[in-house]
Design a protein around this motif. Sequence first.
Motif, PDB file in Angstrom:
ATOM      1  N   HIS A 161      21.466  12.810  91.846  1.00 16.55           N
ATOM      2  CA  HIS A 161      21.713  12.402  90.464  1.00 16.55           C
ATOM      3  C   HIS A 161      20.538  11.590  89.934  1.00 16.55           C
ATOM      4  CE1 HIS A 161      26.156  13.252  89.898  1.00 16.55           C
ATOM      5  NE2 HIS A 161      25.964  13.519  91.180  1.00 16.55           N
ATOM      6  N   ALA A 162      20.403  11.620  88.623  1.00 21.54           N
ATOM      7  CA  ALA A 162      19.448  10.778  87.921  1.00 21.54           C
ATOM      8  C   ALA A 162      20.125  10.288  86.644  1.00 21.54           C
ATOM      9  CB  ALA A 162      18.181  11.552  87.595  1.00 21.54           C
ATOM     10  N   PHE A 163      19.769   9.074  86.206  1.00 21.05           N
ATOM     11  CA  PHE A 163      20.469   8.446  85.083  1.00 21.05           C
ATOM     12  C   PHE A 163      19.500   7.888  84.047  1.00 21.05           C
ATOM     13  CE2 PHE A 163      23.079   8.098  88.906  1.00 21.05           C
ATOM     14  CZ  PHE A 163      24.300   8.602  88.477  1.00 21.05           C
ATOM     15  N   PRO A 164      18.687   8.728  83.428  1.00 21.36           N
ATOM     16  CA  PRO A 164      17.771   8.214  82.400  1.00 21.36           C
ATOM     17  C   PRO A 164      18.538   7.758  81.165  1.00 21.36           C
ATOM     18  CG  PRO A 164      17.753  10.603  82.406  1.00 21.36           C
ATOM     19  CD  PRO A 164      18.577  10.186  83.586  1.00 21.36           C
ATOM     20  N   GLY A 165      17.989   6.764  80.476  1.00 19.02           N
ATOM     21  CA  GLY A 165      18.609   6.290  79.251  1.00 19.02           C
ATOM     22  C   GLY A 165      18.611   7.355  78.172  1.00 19.02           C
ATOM     23  N   THR A 166      19.574   7.281  77.299  1.00 18.59           N
ATOM     24  CA  THR A 166      19.634   8.245  76.197  1.00 18.59           C
ATOM     25  C   THR A 166      18.445   8.090  75.255  1.00 18.59           C
ATOM     26  OG1 THR A 166      21.039   6.714  74.945  1.00 18.59           O
ATOM     27  CG2 THR A 166      22.154   8.382  76.276  1.00 18.59           C
ATOM     28  N   ASP A 167      17.796   6.915  75.296  1.00 17.96           N
ATOM     29  CA  ASP A 167      16.630   6.664  74.453  1.00 17.96           C
ATOM     30  C   ASP A 167      15.323   6.958  75.179  1.00 17.96           C
ATOM     31  OD1 ASP A 167      16.813   4.622  76.290  1.00 17.96           O
ATOM     32  OD2 ASP A 167      16.347   3.011  74.872  1.00 17.96           O
TER      33      ASP A 167
END
Length: 214
Positions: A124-130
């Motif tokens: 998994h990876a969790f980059p910010g929506t921005d």
Amino acid sequence: METRVRLEPWGEGDFRLLQRANEPAMTGHLGGPETPEKLAGRQRRYEALSAREPAAGRMFRVVLEPSGESVGSIGFWEREWRGEPVYEAGWGVLPEFQGRGLAVAALAELLAHVRAHGTRDSVHAFPGTDHPASNAVCRRAGFECLGEVDFEYPPGVPRPSRDWRYRVGPRPGTTPSGGTTPSGGTASSARTAPSAEVTPPAGTTPSAGITPSG
């Protein structure tokens, strides 16, 4: 022209690269640079992770081929996500090397390592929506977007993020949940984490991404 990189396990000689990744241009999504003391602790954790068994995770220095230049860092580590054992990935590419597809190339190498050595069936990876560049890296690397989540980084500070998943799939001798079968041996973000995990590379979002200009 094909972009080629290789991954080298993180070592004691890579502290200068970690210092580069701690510069303001690389830490805009992380609350700013870490103190020298925290950075030294991060270096020790990276070295310790790279000394463990390959299935536990690894931090790598990203090396551009054929020049041999160090262009960034990438790694993966164990975590629990929604009740399942998974891997989380994070990476960072130095500003002067961004925009050349190096993060995608490095992530492809990392996923090959996970397929060869890992015991958990998803990354998994969790980059910010921005953080559009990080999300684009996930998409180009073959991750599936599972939707938006509030991912805490730093701890206690939820930030709107996207949950991207790459299905590695079970390997021989592993169960679908990521552990080994009985005959296969033992089963197996934040800037502070249990000793069994590693914190994301300085200069990354909580678990994925080059800075926005990448």
